[in-house]
Design a protein around this motif. Structure first.
Motif, PDB file in Angstrom:
ATOM      1  N   MET A   1      11.647-105.540  14.205  1.00  0.00           N
ATOM      2  CA  MET A   1      11.784-105.204  15.609  1.00  0.00           C
ATOM      3  C   MET A   1      10.427-105.261  16.312  1.00  0.00           C
ATOM      4  O   MET A   1       9.387-105.232  15.684  1.00  0.00           O
ATOM      5  N   LYS A   2      10.496-105.236  17.607  1.00  0.00           N
ATOM      6  CA  LYS A   2       9.309-105.388  18.446  1.00  0.00           C
ATOM      7  C   LYS A   2       8.558-104.054  18.613  1.00  0.00           C
ATOM      8  O   LYS A   2       9.153-103.020  18.899  1.00  0.00           O
ATOM      9  N   LEU A   3       7.229-104.112  18.452  1.00  0.00           N
ATOM     10  CA  LEU A   3       6.383-102.943  18.681  1.00  0.00           C
ATOM     11  C   LEU A   3       6.257-102.711  20.188  1.00  0.00           C
ATOM     12  O   LEU A   3       5.888-103.621  20.918  1.00  0.00           O
ATOM     13  N   ILE A   4       6.560-101.499  20.630  1.00  0.00           N
ATOM     14  CA  ILE A   4       6.530-101.171  22.054  1.00  0.00           C
ATOM     15  C   ILE A   4       5.264-100.403  22.424  1.00  0.00           C
ATOM     16  O   ILE A   4       4.638-100.685  23.435  1.00  0.00           O
ATOM     17  N   ALA A   5       4.888 -99.403  21.598  1.00  0.00           N
ATOM     18  CA  ALA A   5       3.726 -98.575  21.927  1.00  0.00           C
ATOM     19  C   ALA A   5       3.137 -97.962  20.656  1.00  0.00           C
ATOM     20  O   ALA A   5       3.812 -97.842  19.636  1.00  0.00           O
ATOM     21  N   GLU A   6       1.868 -97.569  20.767  1.00  0.00           N
ATOM     22  CA  GLU A   6       1.164 -96.885  19.687  1.00  0.00           C
ATOM     23  C   GLU A   6       0.537 -95.611  20.227  1.00  0.00           C
ATOM     24  O   GLU A   6       0.114 -95.584  21.383  1.00  0.00           O
ATOM     25  N   GLN A   7       0.478 -94.584  19.383  1.00  0.00           N
ATOM     26  CA  GLN A   7      -0.164 -93.330  19.768  1.00  0.00           C
ATOM     27  C   GLN A   7      -1.025 -92.833  18.614  1.00  0.00           C
ATOM     28  O   GLN A   7      -0.497 -92.455  17.568  1.00  0.00           O
ATOM     29  N   PRO A   8      -2.339 -92.816  18.790  1.00  0.00           N
ATOM     30  CA  PRO A   8      -3.199 -92.246  17.735  1.00  0.00           C
ATOM     31  C   PRO A   8      -2.974 -90.740  17.613  1.00  0.00           C
ATOM     32  O   PRO A   8      -2.743 -90.052  18.605  1.00  0.00           O
ATOM     33  N   TYR A   9      -3.023 -90.255  16.384  1.00  0.00           N
ATOM     34  CA  TYR A   9      -2.974 -88.815  16.138  1.00  0.00           C
ATOM     35  C   TYR A   9      -3.882 -88.503  14.960  1.00  0.00           C
ATOM     36  O   TYR A   9      -4.355 -89.397  14.271  1.00  0.00           O
ATOM     37  N   VAL A  10      -4.128 -87.224  14.752  1.00  0.00           N
ATOM     38  CA  VAL A  10      -5.042 -86.784  13.707  1.00  0.00           C
ATOM     39  C   VAL A  10      -4.304 -85.815  12.792  1.00  0.00           C
ATOM     40  O   VAL A  10      -3.661 -84.873  13.256  1.00  0.00           O
ATOM     41  N   LYS A  11      -4.411 -86.045  11.521  1.00  0.00           N
ATOM     42  CA  LYS A  11      -3.886 -85.105  10.538  1.00  0.00           C
ATOM     43  C   LYS A  11      -5.084 -84.319  10.002  1.00  0.00           C
ATOM     44  O   LYS A  11      -6.031 -84.893   9.473  1.00  0.00           O
ATOM     45  N   VAL A  12      -5.068 -83.016  10.193  1.00  0.00           N
ATOM     46  CA  VAL A  12      -6.162 -82.166   9.740  1.00  0.00           C
ATOM     47  C   VAL A  12      -5.724 -81.499   8.441  1.00  0.00           C
ATOM     48  O   VAL A  12      -4.692 -80.824   8.393  1.00  0.00           O
ATOM     49  N   GLU A  13      -6.511 -81.714   7.402  1.00  0.00           N
ATOM     50  CA  GLU A  13      -6.193 -81.137   6.105  1.00  0.00           C
ATOM     51  C   GLU A  13      -7.318 -80.210   5.664  1.00  0.00           C
ATOM     52  O   GLU A  13      -8.491 -80.534   5.802  1.00  0.00           O
ATOM     53  N   ARG A  14      -6.933 -79.074   5.131  1.00  0.00           N
ATOM     54  CA  ARG A  14      -7.904 -78.104   4.632  1.00  0.00           C
ATOM     55  C   ARG A  14      -8.158 -78.388   3.162  1.00  0.00           C
ATOM     56  O   ARG A  14      -7.224 -78.537   2.370  1.00  0.00           O
ATOM     57  N   GLN A  15      -9.419 -78.458   2.808  1.00  0.00           N
ATOM     58  CA  GLN A  15      -9.796 -78.657   1.415  1.00  0.00           C
ATOM     59  C   GLN A  15     -10.698 -77.509   0.989  1.00  0.00           C
ATOM     60  O   GLN A  15     -11.577 -77.091   1.736  1.00  0.00           O
ATOM     61  N   ILE A  16     -10.449 -77.033  -0.217  1.00  0.00           N
ATOM     62  CA  ILE A  16     -11.237 -75.927  -0.740  1.00  0.00           C
ATOM     63  C   ILE A  16     -12.032 -76.425  -1.942  1.00  0.00           C
ATOM     64  O   ILE A  16     -11.476 -77.037  -2.854  1.00  0.00           O
ATOM     65  N   ALA A  17     -13.327 -76.163  -1.915  1.00  0.00           N
ATOM     66  CA  ALA A  17     -14.221 -76.539  -3.013  1.00  0.00           C
ATOM     67  C   ALA A  17     -14.990 -75.309  -3.458  1.00  0.00           C
ATOM     68  O   ALA A  17     -14.876 -74.231  -2.861  1.00  0.00           O
ATOM     69  N   ASN A  18     -15.799 -75.479  -4.485  1.00  0.00           N
ATOM     70  CA  ASN A  18     -16.613 -74.358  -4.978  1.00  0.00           C
ATOM     71  C   ASN A  18     -17.572 -73.844  -3.915  1.00  0.00           C
ATOM     72  O   ASN A  18     -17.935 -72.674  -3.910  1.00  0.00           O
ATOM     73  N   THR A  19     -18.009 -74.721  -3.028  1.00  0.00           N
ATOM     74  CA  THR A  19     -18.991 -74.342  -2.011  1.00  0.00           C
ATOM     75  C   THR A  19     -18.366 -73.828  -0.726  1.00  0.00           C
ATOM     76  O   THR A  19     -19.074 -73.454   0.191  1.00  0.00           O
ATOM     77  N   GLY A  20     -17.049 -73.851  -0.628  1.00  0.00           N
ATOM     78  CA  GLY A  20     -16.410 -73.324   0.570  1.00  0.00           C
ATOM     79  C   GLY A  20     -15.189 -74.110   0.990  1.00  0.00           C
ATOM     80  O   GLY A  20     -14.659 -74.930   0.259  1.00  0.00           O
ATOM     81  N   GLN A  21     -14.783 -73.838   2.184  1.00  0.00           N
ATOM     82  CA  GLN A  21     -13.588 -74.435   2.765  1.00  0.00           C
ATOM     83  C   GLN A  21     -13.987 -75.507   3.768  1.00  0.00           C
ATOM     84  O   GLN A  21     -14.885 -75.288   4.571  1.00  0.00           O
ATOM     85  N   TYR A  22     -13.310 -76.639   3.731  1.00  0.00           N
ATOM     86  CA  TYR A  22     -13.627 -77.744   4.627  1.00  0.00           C
ATOM     87  C   TYR A  22     -12.364 -78.263   5.284  1.00  0.00           C
ATOM     88  O   TYR A  22     -11.277 -78.190   4.713  1.00  0.00           O
TER      89      TYR A  22
END
Length: 96
Positions: A1-22
């Motif tokens: 099918m034909k592409l009509i529109a695009e919308q950028p979005y952001v997925k924010v993921e939390r990562q935890i490491a020994n040095t803290g949360q990112y």
């Protein structure tokens, strides 16, 4: 099918490491076709998407809500998705 529109979005993921949360932002795109809406990991038939809405948050971007027959999916956007929403509404109006 034909592409009509695009919308950028952001997925924010939390990562935890020994040095803290990112928090890691992953840039993604929603694609609107005449018969479906596609994100990186989901695909929604246009018949199952009832509506879209947008709520600005702060001074930059906001939340795009995709109202479907299986619930509401929320996407974090850095710019207004008004054009994407208008394209969606025109698409479903032409099909009904």
């Amino acid at each position: 099918m034909k592409l009509i529109a695009e919308q950028p979005y952001v997925k924010v993921e939390r990562q935890i490491a020994n040095t803290g949360q990112y928090y890691v932002e992953d840039d993604r795109i929603l694609y609107l076709y005449s018969d479906r809406i596609v994100s990186r990991y989901h695909e929604f038939s246009i018949e199952n998407v009832w509506d879209m809405s947008y709520r600005p948050v702060g001074q930059k971007g906001g939340l795009l809500y995709l109202h479907t027959s299986k619930g509401v999916n929320v996407y974090t956007v850095n710019k207004s998705p008004e054009r994407f929403i208008e394209a969606f509404r025109e698409t479903i109006q032409n099909q009904r």
